[in-house]
Design a protein around this motif. Sequence first.
Motif, PDB file in Angstrom:
ATOM      1  N   PRO A 212       0.828  -1.210   0.000  1.00 28.18           N
ATOM      2  CA  PRO A 212       0.000   0.000   0.000  1.00 28.18           C
ATOM      3  C   PRO A 212       0.865   1.264   0.000  1.00 28.18           C
ATOM      4  O   PRO A 212       1.868   1.340   0.722  1.00 28.18           O
ATOM      5  CB  PRO A 212      -0.802  -0.112   1.301  1.00 28.18           C
ATOM      6  N   GLY A 213       0.475   2.230  -0.802  1.00 36.15           N
ATOM      7  CA  GLY A 213       1.186   3.503  -0.833  1.00 36.15           C
ATOM      8  C   GLY A 213       2.508   3.466  -1.584  1.00 36.15           C
ATOM      9  O   GLY A 213       3.306   4.401  -1.462  1.00 36.15           O
ATOM     10  N   GLU A 214       2.723   2.415  -2.367  1.00 34.34           N
ATOM     11  CA  GLU A 214       4.006   2.240  -3.045  1.00 34.34           C
ATOM     12  C   GLU A 214       3.795   2.316  -4.560  1.00 34.34           C
ATOM     13  O   GLU A 214       2.803   1.795  -5.077  1.00 34.34           O
ATOM     14  CB  GLU A 214       4.562   0.859  -2.679  1.00 34.34           C
ATOM     15  N   THR A 215       4.732   2.933  -5.280  1.00 35.39           N
ATOM     16  CA  THR A 215       4.656   2.899  -6.740  1.00 35.39           C
ATOM     17  C   THR A 215       5.255   1.582  -7.237  1.00 35.39           C
ATOM     18  O   THR A 215       5.962   0.878  -6.500  1.00 35.39           O
ATOM     19  CB  THR A 215       5.448   4.059  -7.379  1.00 35.39           C
ATOM     20  N   ILE A 216       4.979   1.279  -8.501  1.00 38.35           N
ATOM     21  CA  ILE A 216       5.556   0.067  -9.105  1.00 38.35           C
ATOM     22  C   ILE A 216       7.090   0.152  -9.068  1.00 38.35           C
ATOM     23  O   ILE A 216       7.771  -0.813  -8.705  1.00 38.35           O
ATOM     24  CB  ILE A 216       5.038  -0.089 -10.552  1.00 38.35           C
ATOM     25  N   GLU A 217       7.618   1.334  -9.419  1.00 38.26           N
ATOM     26  CA  GLU A 217       9.073   1.499  -9.453  1.00 38.26           C
ATOM     27  C   GLU A 217       9.683   1.283  -8.055  1.00 38.26           C
ATOM     28  O   GLU A 217      10.745   0.655  -7.910  1.00 38.26           O
ATOM     29  CB  GLU A 217       9.451   2.902  -9.942  1.00 38.26           C
ATOM     30  N   GLU A 218       9.002   1.838  -7.041  1.00 34.71           N
ATOM     31  CA  GLU A 218       9.507   1.675  -5.670  1.00 34.71           C
ATOM     32  C   GLU A 218       9.469   0.209  -5.241  1.00 34.71           C
ATOM     33  O   GLU A 218      10.385  -0.277  -4.572  1.00 34.71           O
ATOM     34  CB  GLU A 218       8.678   2.534  -4.705  1.00 34.71           C
ATOM     35  N   ALA A 219       8.387  -0.487  -5.637  1.00 36.40           N
ATOM     36  CA  ALA A 219       8.279  -1.900  -5.270  1.00 36.40           C
ATOM     37  C   ALA A 219       9.394  -2.720  -5.939  1.00 36.40           C
ATOM     38  O   ALA A 219       9.981  -3.608  -5.319  1.00 36.40           O
ATOM     39  CB  ALA A 219       6.904  -2.438  -5.666  1.00 36.40           C
ATOM     40  N   VAL A 220       9.679  -2.407  -7.214  1.00 37.89           N
ATOM     41  CA  VAL A 220      10.754  -3.107  -7.932  1.00 37.89           C
ATOM     42  C   VAL A 220      12.080  -2.898  -7.208  1.00 37.89           C
ATOM     43  O   VAL A 220      12.820  -3.858  -6.917  1.00 37.89           O
ATOM     44  CB  VAL A 220      10.858  -2.584  -9.394  1.00 37.89           C
ATOM     45  N   ALA A 221      12.380  -1.641  -6.886  1.00 36.58           N
ATOM     46  CA  ALA A 221      13.662  -1.332  -6.241  1.00 36.58           C
ATOM     47  C   ALA A 221      13.736  -1.963  -4.846  1.00 36.58           C
ATOM     48  O   ALA A 221      14.764  -2.528  -4.464  1.00 36.58           O
ATOM     49  CB  ALA A 221      13.841   0.179  -6.149  1.00 36.58           C
ATOM     50  N   ARG A 222      12.647  -1.896  -4.098  1.00 38.62           N
ATOM     51  CA  ARG A 222      12.651  -2.449  -2.740  1.00 38.62           C
ATOM     52  C   ARG A 222      12.824  -3.960  -2.755  1.00 38.62           C
ATOM     53  O   ARG A 222      13.637  -4.520  -2.002  1.00 38.62           O
ATOM     54  CB  ARG A 222      11.327  -2.072  -2.026  1.00 38.62           C
ATOM     55  N   TRP A 243      -2.825 -13.295 -13.322  1.00 41.30           N
ATOM     56  CA  TRP A 243      -2.362 -14.579 -12.770  1.00 41.30           C
ATOM     57  C   TRP A 243      -3.402 -15.019 -11.737  1.00 41.30           C
ATOM     58  O   TRP A 243      -3.362 -14.571 -10.583  1.00 41.30           O
ATOM     59  CB  TRP A 243      -0.965 -14.400 -12.157  1.00 41.30           C
ATOM     60  N   PRO A 244      -4.330 -15.880 -12.141  1.00 39.98           N
ATOM     61  CA  PRO A 244      -5.517 -16.126 -11.315  1.00 39.98           C
ATOM     62  C   PRO A 244      -5.286 -17.101 -10.152  1.00 39.98           C
ATOM     63  O   PRO A 244      -6.040 -18.047  -9.977  1.00 39.98           O
ATOM     64  CB  PRO A 244      -6.524 -16.674 -12.336  1.00 39.98           C
ATOM     65  N   TYR A 245      -4.239 -16.853  -9.353  1.00 37.85           N
ATOM     66  CA  TYR A 245      -3.906 -17.758  -8.211  1.00 37.85           C
ATOM     67  C   TYR A 245      -3.728 -16.969  -6.932  1.00 37.85           C
ATOM     68  O   TYR A 245      -2.636 -16.931  -6.395  1.00 37.85           O
ATOM     69  CB  TYR A 245      -2.681 -18.586  -8.569  1.00 37.85           C
ATOM     70  N   PRO A 246      -4.757 -16.357  -6.315  1.00 39.50           N
ATOM     71  CA  PRO A 246      -6.094 -16.331  -6.901  1.00 39.50           C
ATOM     72  C   PRO A 246      -6.372 -15.090  -7.749  1.00 39.50           C
ATOM     73  O   PRO A 246      -7.225 -15.149  -8.621  1.00 39.50           O
ATOM     74  CB  PRO A 246      -7.011 -16.344  -5.673  1.00 39.50           C
ATOM     75  N   SER A 247      -5.658 -13.996  -7.534  1.00 44.09           N
ATOM     76  CA  SER A 247      -6.103 -12.773  -8.228  1.00 44.09           C
ATOM     77  C   SER A 247      -4.956 -11.786  -8.415  1.00 44.09           C
ATOM     78  O   SER A 247      -5.122 -10.589  -8.204  1.00 44.09           O
ATOM     79  CB  SER A 247      -7.217 -12.101  -7.431  1.00 44.09           C
ATOM     80  N   SER A 248      -3.788 -12.283  -8.787  1.00 46.22           N
ATOM     81  CA  SER A 248      -2.646 -11.385  -8.958  1.00 46.22           C
ATOM     82  C   SER A 248      -2.625 -10.774 -10.348  1.00 46.22           C
ATOM     83  O   SER A 248      -3.166 -11.336 -11.305  1.00 46.22           O
ATOM     84  CB  SER A 248      -1.335 -12.150  -8.737  1.00 46.22           C
ATOM     85  N   LEU A 249      -2.008  -9.616 -10.435  1.00 42.50           N
ATOM     86  CA  LEU A 249      -1.643  -9.046 -11.734  1.00 42.50           C
ATOM     87  C   LEU A 249      -0.129  -8.913 -11.714  1.00 42.50           C
ATOM     88  O   LEU A 249       0.427  -8.108 -10.957  1.00 42.50           O
ATOM     89  CB  LEU A 249      -2.288  -7.673 -11.943  1.00 42.50           C
ATOM     90  N   MET A 250       0.541  -9.728 -12.527  1.00 39.87           N
ATOM     91  CA  MET A 250       1.998  -9.694 -12.586  1.00 39.87           C
ATOM     92  C   MET A 250       2.425  -8.512 -13.457  1.00 39.87           C
ATOM     93  O   MET A 250       1.960  -8.383 -14.597  1.00 39.87           O
ATOM     94  CB  MET A 250       2.558 -10.990 -13.185  1.00 39.87           C
ATOM     95  N   ILE A 251       3.283  -7.662 -12.925  1.00 37.15           N
ATOM     96  CA  ILE A 251       3.740  -6.469 -13.649  1.00 37.15           C
ATOM     97  C   ILE A 251       5.216  -6.663 -13.971  1.00 37.15           C
ATOM     98  O   ILE A 251       6.079  -6.571 -13.085  1.00 37.15           O
ATOM     99  CB  ILE A 251       3.539  -5.207 -12.786  1.00 37.15           C
ATOM    100  N   GLY A 252       5.496  -6.990 -15.237  1.00 38.71           N
ATOM    101  CA  GLY A 252       6.861  -7.331 -15.642  1.00 38.71           C
ATOM    102  C   GLY A 252       7.678  -6.084 -15.956  1.00 38.71           C
ATOM    103  O   GLY A 252       7.235  -5.231 -16.721  1.00 38.71           O
ATOM    104  N   CYS A 253       8.864  -5.987 -15.374  1.00 41.80           N
ATOM    105  CA  CYS A 253       9.713  -4.800 -15.555  1.00 41.80           C
ATOM    106  C   CYS A 253      11.181  -5.188 -15.726  1.00 41.80           C
ATOM    107  O   CYS A 253      11.600  -6.282 -15.343  1.00 41.80           O
ATOM    108  CB  CYS A 253       9.625  -3.893 -14.321  1.00 41.80           C
TER     109      CYS A 253
END
Length: 313
Positions: A212-222, A243-253
């Motif tokens: 929560p409160g994190e950008t995609i870029e911040e999550a990648v770096a962290r 990715w329906p296990y159960p409800s993810s959205l994989m964000i490839g970077c």
Amino acid sequence: MTRVLPRNPNVFANSPLDRASHRRADKEWLAAAFADKRSLFMPVWKLMPFLIKGREGKHEAGWITSELALALMRPGTTTIFLGINNDVAHFAIDVSSMPDPAADGALAGLGTFADLRTIAEEIDAGDAAILAQAKSVIDWHQRHGFCANCGNATVLADAGYKRVCEACNTEHFPRTDPVVIMLALNGDACLLGRQAKWPAGFYSALAGFVEPGETIEEAVAREILEESGVKIGEVLFHSTQPWPYPSSLMIGCYARALTTEIKLEQDELSDARWFTRNEIRDTLMKRGTPDLRLPPPLAIAHQLVKSWIEQAG
Ligand SMILES: [Zn+2]
């Protein structure tokens, strides 16, 4: 609906459906679509879609008619309006409350239920995307029978895209959980890691949930820093995969590495290493006898490493 989006390389992407969300609250239209002989229904039993044998012995999505769907349904059967394709409405019905209807029931002798992941690459790519949608939504309904606000029972609304608590009027919506999955890049090398429980020699892209409160870029770096100790600069987007296990959205970077020293400080990974383009290419092309094993094409991690070596020509 005319597709204008460029093709996504991932399994479970490229759905042909117009989700027609404006129809979800239109009870009259839904009732007519439900009764329409052309409409298609996907029975889902214990989160597994129904499959039939198609050409060359391969599995195909086992879409059934409204008549057969009605024979399977009981009062309270979860019914989801998935969307419209070529003017044909598509629904999913959750038949988990009964014994296997393909073994001894309305679907006996017609096909089987099977885990979506095992057949996803065998069936039509558009159907794989629709079945991922059906699985995620049905899974959400199975786990959200009670209100997170007050604890009372909730009821299905909006053709499966909402649950409502009639005690406190809170509305609950199906969730999607974003996960970043990425390759840190340093010149001619990319960073992969492995977990101790994986088969010998198997490495994959690092990954983790966006917080929560994190950008995609911040999550990648962290995530890269936490799992490998490598510091990250620029982050570039590649593609996404439901990715329906159960409800993810994989964000490839891809992520530009600012440092190369690997420090495994968490228990999550048993190893992380830099692999050269040649090592990755040899593994993907099954040249020689590489010690490295990579995720199969079903996984976005596979598409990330494949695109990376293709970019290099
Ligand atoms: Zn409530």
